[in-house]
Design a protein around this motif. Structure first.
Motif, PDB file in Angstrom:
ATOM      1  N   GLU B 180      36.566  25.113  46.104  1.00  0.00           N
ATOM      2  CA  GLU B 180      37.717  25.822  46.660  1.00  0.00           C
ATOM      3  C   GLU B 180      38.879  25.829  45.677  1.00  0.00           C
ATOM      4  O   GLU B 180      39.529  26.849  45.463  1.00  0.00           O
ATOM      5  N   ALA B 181      39.100  24.659  45.061  1.00  0.00           N
ATOM      6  CA  ALA B 181      40.210  24.555  44.114  1.00  0.00           C
ATOM      7  C   ALA B 181      40.019  25.527  42.948  1.00  0.00           C
ATOM      8  O   ALA B 181      40.944  26.210  42.521  1.00  0.00           O
ATOM      9  N   ALA B 182      38.774  25.599  42.490  1.00  0.00           N
ATOM     10  CA  ALA B 182      38.466  26.507  41.383  1.00  0.00           C
ATOM     11  C   ALA B 182      38.753  27.950  41.787  1.00  0.00           C
ATOM     12  O   ALA B 182      39.340  28.724  41.019  1.00  0.00           O
ATOM     13  N   GLY B 183      38.358  28.282  42.979  1.00  0.00           N
ATOM     14  CA  GLY B 183      38.594  29.629  43.478  1.00  0.00           C
ATOM     15  C   GLY B 183      40.076  29.950  43.526  1.00  0.00           C
ATOM     16  O   GLY B 183      40.523  31.017  43.075  1.00  0.00           O
ATOM     17  N   ARG B 184      40.848  28.994  44.036  1.00  0.00           N
ATOM     18  CA  ARG B 184      42.303  29.192  44.109  1.00  0.00           C
ATOM     19  C   ARG B 184      42.883  29.389  42.702  1.00  0.00           C
ATOM     20  O   ARG B 184      43.700  30.259  42.461  1.00  0.00           O
TER      21      ARG B 184
END
Lengths: 358, 557
Positions: B180-184
């Motif tokens: 998720e962090a990567a996506g953000r």
């Protein structure tokens, strides 16, 4: 894992098995003796429908005569009761079955449900209530009553609407959303009414009549109790027309402590109903069962029936209570199809009705 | 097989090796016998239903097929059944996935309570969930939705929330922590992350959970009987209506076969889907759960709490409240009345007698199903996907009413007439419970490290010692969990029991239905009190289970 753990597991397994056996026995004992199995008194179990009310004084008289107590076991409406009994045929849940009516009678032939028995008192019962052939040897007529639409007169007066008087009225606009009837699948008055409509409108016309009833907002309930006690305006519901009995109005007088009933009977909708009793094959108390059926056609029981269950006794030589003489109506010519036709077509009609209505 | 071979090879001396070989063969024999018994127990009722359908009066006459299958009403019923199951699954997924996400993503005070509240209804008996929603969405509840499908859909969502939360939760926990962090970081907003990363990643799990929910709703019985009030029906309910109201046993048989086909088809679809869903990687979920800081996170948590409160806590509270309502005041009348058989309630015995009957039957049925399921499971565990494995899946496909009806037809008339026997109810319940035990124990049995057993054998442990000292301790958790689930399932079993329970020996769910179906409300309060008792008994079992083996074991489908 340590040995302690595994022995704990073994102990648990043993303990749960022991507990299971103990509880299993418990359950068996508690029920085996019946509700009040503490004393040695014999009981005869009467299998019947939910709305049946035991005539208490007559039951006491039976106890004096035979030393046996009558235990009533009610199992739904008459249709459900009979099916339950058929599924238990041979290992019945009671000794006597009461409440099989003329519309369902032929079903008892299916599973060898009953033991043949004809009470001595049968001759006191008018011939027109007797069943023919094999059925007549199995079933004893006990009471009769007409299944009719009841009309809450007071409600119609308050609303300023003329009460309905014909079957056609029931399907017409002024009486939209006012009628509640019982399902012929589960309920014997429901089935009687279905047969009435078939008698009136014929094999070709009855489905159309029911379609019109549906368009006019008829409500269908699974049982008489449901319709009468939940939906009928006299009992606090929202429908002033209910499928019930010609003898329901006197019940209002007795139970409601009224001077006169709120309801009247719409005689155009009446269908004849006779209720029978029989001895269940495989009964635990066959002797008592026969005595009870015999007792049901005795004067004592016959006289007590009207005020307990609001039906007419089949014997015409017993005195009717005053409320009955005054308020109960009997249709001059209630609908009634020939029994052979009913036997042959009943299940098809029920199927067609379900197809149409559900 | 390999174990037996190993034992034989490394046995210290020939006579002992021969003995061990005999034992291994004996054990394998017991296993096969157990598989055969389980299959026979299921096949007999099914065969009885089929036989009664094609030979209704002792001679070949399959008229029921034409009659039932040509009726438009039958196909309406099928459509409605599938429709409500689809609707229930969609609703359950819509409610469950956000809750699963919140539980997987955040740590906050009350998280454990929220997780428990979401899964507890799953172990409650269907009639209890049904009567809870009858209160909440009935005449004196929040809104009166009687006679519509809404209370049924809501009850199904409540019941199956656990399936979605568990399955999807596990999949979410298994995702790479930084996804998720990567996506953000790459510029996606929260909606974009959910839509383009999370949902595709857990889609197989969602599909698997939805299919299982669909299956449970397809065969749902107690909920619909209680909430349908005779006005709405499904195929499963119609089997019961035809058999016990219309006395149309062949017609009921045709519908039971239709139901069997539908369930087998659903199971096949599920088997395909779950093969994809199973590939979740093990993450370390606890470490990456964050405190909800941003208002968006906080409102997500609040939303999940509200949803779970509405779907699974409110109905149970309504149940308790209604059991304490006597006319216009509060009182314990319905509770104190549980000890006696009240006239006019339609029960032949006191509600407490029904509790005793239920406990007795459930313990016997649980013991029997564990004793049968364990050897059978051991026998098929060795060869995943083998014939035995597939055969053992079959009982899952037979619906409860089919088992009940079939049992009544098979052992309900001479020469074998068990209708008066106290054993017929435990037998019915065991039949329903066996697949649960199998599904709970099988994965652990498969996961058992074979090397450990081999090592024990090399060190000279006899097969019995290996089973007792190595295998059983390792299996303790799943076996106890399976037994506990079986116990809860038996206590709440309704669809099969209702066919075989006698008037004077009702189990608690049967008694509740009887009380609820009595019009006039005389028995309603008592039904509510009895539902509370049953819910409490089940809760005690599950909490004890949770304490003993941890909460993460459950049946895998």
């Amino acid at each position: 894992m340590s040995i302690r753990r595994s022995s704990l597991l073994a102990a648990f397994a043993v303990a749960s098995l022991l507990l299971a056996v103990a509880c299993g026995d418990d359950g068996g004992d508690a029920s085996g003796g019946g509700a009040e199995g503490a004393d040695d008194q014999r009981t005869v179990v009467l299998l019947t429908y939910d709305s049946f009310a035991l005539p208490e004084e007559a039951a006491e008289r039976f106890e004096e005569l035979t030393g046996a107590r009558i235990e009533v076991r009610a199992t739904g409406d008459a249709g459900s009761m009979l099916t339950g009994a058929l599924l238990a045929a041979g290992a019945p849940e009671g000794d006597v079955i009461f409440g099989i009516d003329n519309t369902l009678a032929t079903r008892v032939l299916q599973e060898d449900l009953l033991e043949p028995f004809t009470p001595d008192g049968i001759d006191a019962i008018p011939q027109r209530y007797h069943l023919e052939g094999e059925l007549g040897r199995l079933l004893t007529p006990v009471d009769a009553g007409d299944v009719c639409v009841n009309v809450d007169e007071a409600w119609f007066e308050d609303e300023g609407i003329e009460p309905p008087s014909t079957m056609e009225d029931l399907a017409s606009e002024p009486y939209r959303d006012l009628l509640v009837v019982e399902s012929p699948v589960t309920s014997s008055p429901g089935l009687a009414f279905l047969l009435t409509t078939i008698d009136r409108y014929g094999e070709d016309g009855w489905q159309d009549y029911w379609k019109r009833l549906t368009d006019n907002g008829v409500r269908v309930r699974p049982s008489w109790d449901d319709a009468y006690y939940n939906d009928y305006t006299v009992s606090g519901g929202d429908r002033p027309l209910v499928l019930s009995y010609a003898s329901s109005p006197p019940a209002e007088v007795v139970f409601g402590d009224l001077d006169e009933p709120r309801s009247s009977v719409m005689t155009d909708s009446c269908g004849a109903q006779v209720e029978y009793a029989g001895v269940l094959r495989g009964a635990e108390e066959p002797e008592l069962a026969r005595e009870l059926v015999e007792f049901m056609v005795s004067e004592t029981w016959q006289e007590a029936l009207p005020l307990a269950n609001f039906v007419f006794p089949v014997r015409e030589d017993v005195r009717l209570p005053e409320e009955f003489e005054r308020w109960a109506e009997r249709a001059d010519d209630p609908a009634g199809l020939p029994p052979e036709l009913v036997e042959e077509r009943r299940d098809t009609w029920i199927e067609q009705w379900r197809e149409l209505m559900e | 097989m390999t174990v037996a071979a190993t034992a034989a090879e490394v046995g210290p001396n020939p006579p002992a090796a021969a003995r061990a070989g005999r034992r291994a063969r004996l054990r394998a024999g017991i296993g096969s016998v157990a598989v055969a018994v389980v299959l026979l127990l299921v096949a007999v009722p099914v065969a009885a239903v089929v036989l009664r359908t094609v030979r209704p009066h002792g001679e070949w006459d399959p008229e029921a097929f034409g009659r039932v299958l040509s009726s438009a009403r039958t196909w309406r019923l099928v459509a409605v059944t599938v429709g409500q199951a689809l609707g229930s699954s969609v609703l359950t997924v819509a409610v469950g996935v956000p809750v699963a996400w919140v539980l997987s993503r955040f740590r906050f005070r009350g998280r454990d309570a929220l997780a428990s509240a979401a899964v507890v209804p799953f172990v409650l008996p269907s009639v209890v969930v049904g009567s809870a929603f009858a209160t909440l969405l009935g005449p004196r509840g929040l809104v009166d939705l009687r006679g519509t499908w809404w209370p049924i859909l809501a009850a199904h969502a409540c019941f199956n929330l656990a399936v979605v939360v568990r399955t999807v939760g596990a999949a979410l926990d298994g995702l790479p922590p930084d996804m998720e962090a990567a996506g953000r970081l790459l510029g996606a907003g929260p909606v974009g992350v959910a839509r383009r990363l999370l949902l595709p990643a857990v889609a197989p799990a969602i599909a698997a959970a939805a299919t299982i929910t669909f299956l449970f709703c397809l065969t749902s019985f107690g909920v619909i009987v209680i909430l349908g009030g005779g006005r709405v029906s499904t195929v499963e309910v119609e089997i019961w209506t035809r058999a016990t109201r219309q006395f149309d046993l062949p017609g009921a048989g045709v519908l039971a076969m239709l139901q069997l086909a539908a369930v087998v088809a659903t199971l096949t679809v599920h088997a395909r889907i779950s093969r994809h869903a199973a590939r979740a990687t093990a993450g370390s979920p606890g470490t990456r759960r964050q405190r909800p800081r941003a208002w968006r996170d906080r409102s997500a948590v609040a939303g999940a709490v509200l949803v779970v409160a509405a779907v699974s806590v409110a109905p149970l509270l309504a149940l308790v409240e209604r059991s304490l309502r006597v006319g216009d005041r509060l009182g314990l009348d319905h509770w104190t009345g549980l000890g006696s058989a009240a006239a006019g309630t339609g029960l032949a015995v006191s509600p407490l007698t029904a509790v005793a009957t239920s406990l007795g039957a459930a313990f016997v049925a649980t013991a029997a199903s564990v004793l049968l399921a364990l050897p059978a499971t051991r026998a098929v565990a060795r060869r995943p996907g083998g014939l035995g494995d597939r055969l053992l899946l079959l009982p899952l496909g037979v619906s409860a009413t089919t088992i009940g009806l079939g049992l009544l037809l098979a052992v309900g008339r001479p020469p074998i007439d068990l209708r008066r026997s106290v054993w017929i109810v435990p037998v019915a319940q065991a039949l329903v419970a066996i697949p649960l035990v199998v599904r709970t124990v099988l994965p652990s049995l498969r996961a058992l490290p074979g090397t450990m057993l081999d090592a024990a054998a090399t060190l000279g442990a006899t097969p019995r010692a290996r089973w007792w000292r190595v295998e059983l301790p390792l299996l303790r958790r799943p076996v106890v969990a399976g037994a506990g689930l079986a116990l809860v399932a038996c206590l709440g079993e309704f669809g099969a029991t209702v066919f075989v329970a006698r008037q004077d020996r009702p189990t608690v769910p049967v008694a509740i239905e009887r009380l609820m179906s009595r019009p006039g409300g005389a028995g309603f309060g008592q039904a509510m009190a009895l539902s509370c008792v049953l819910a409490a008994v089940c809760a005690v079992v599950v909490v004890a289970l949770d304490r003993w083996v941890g909460g993460e074991t459950g049946p895998t489908f």
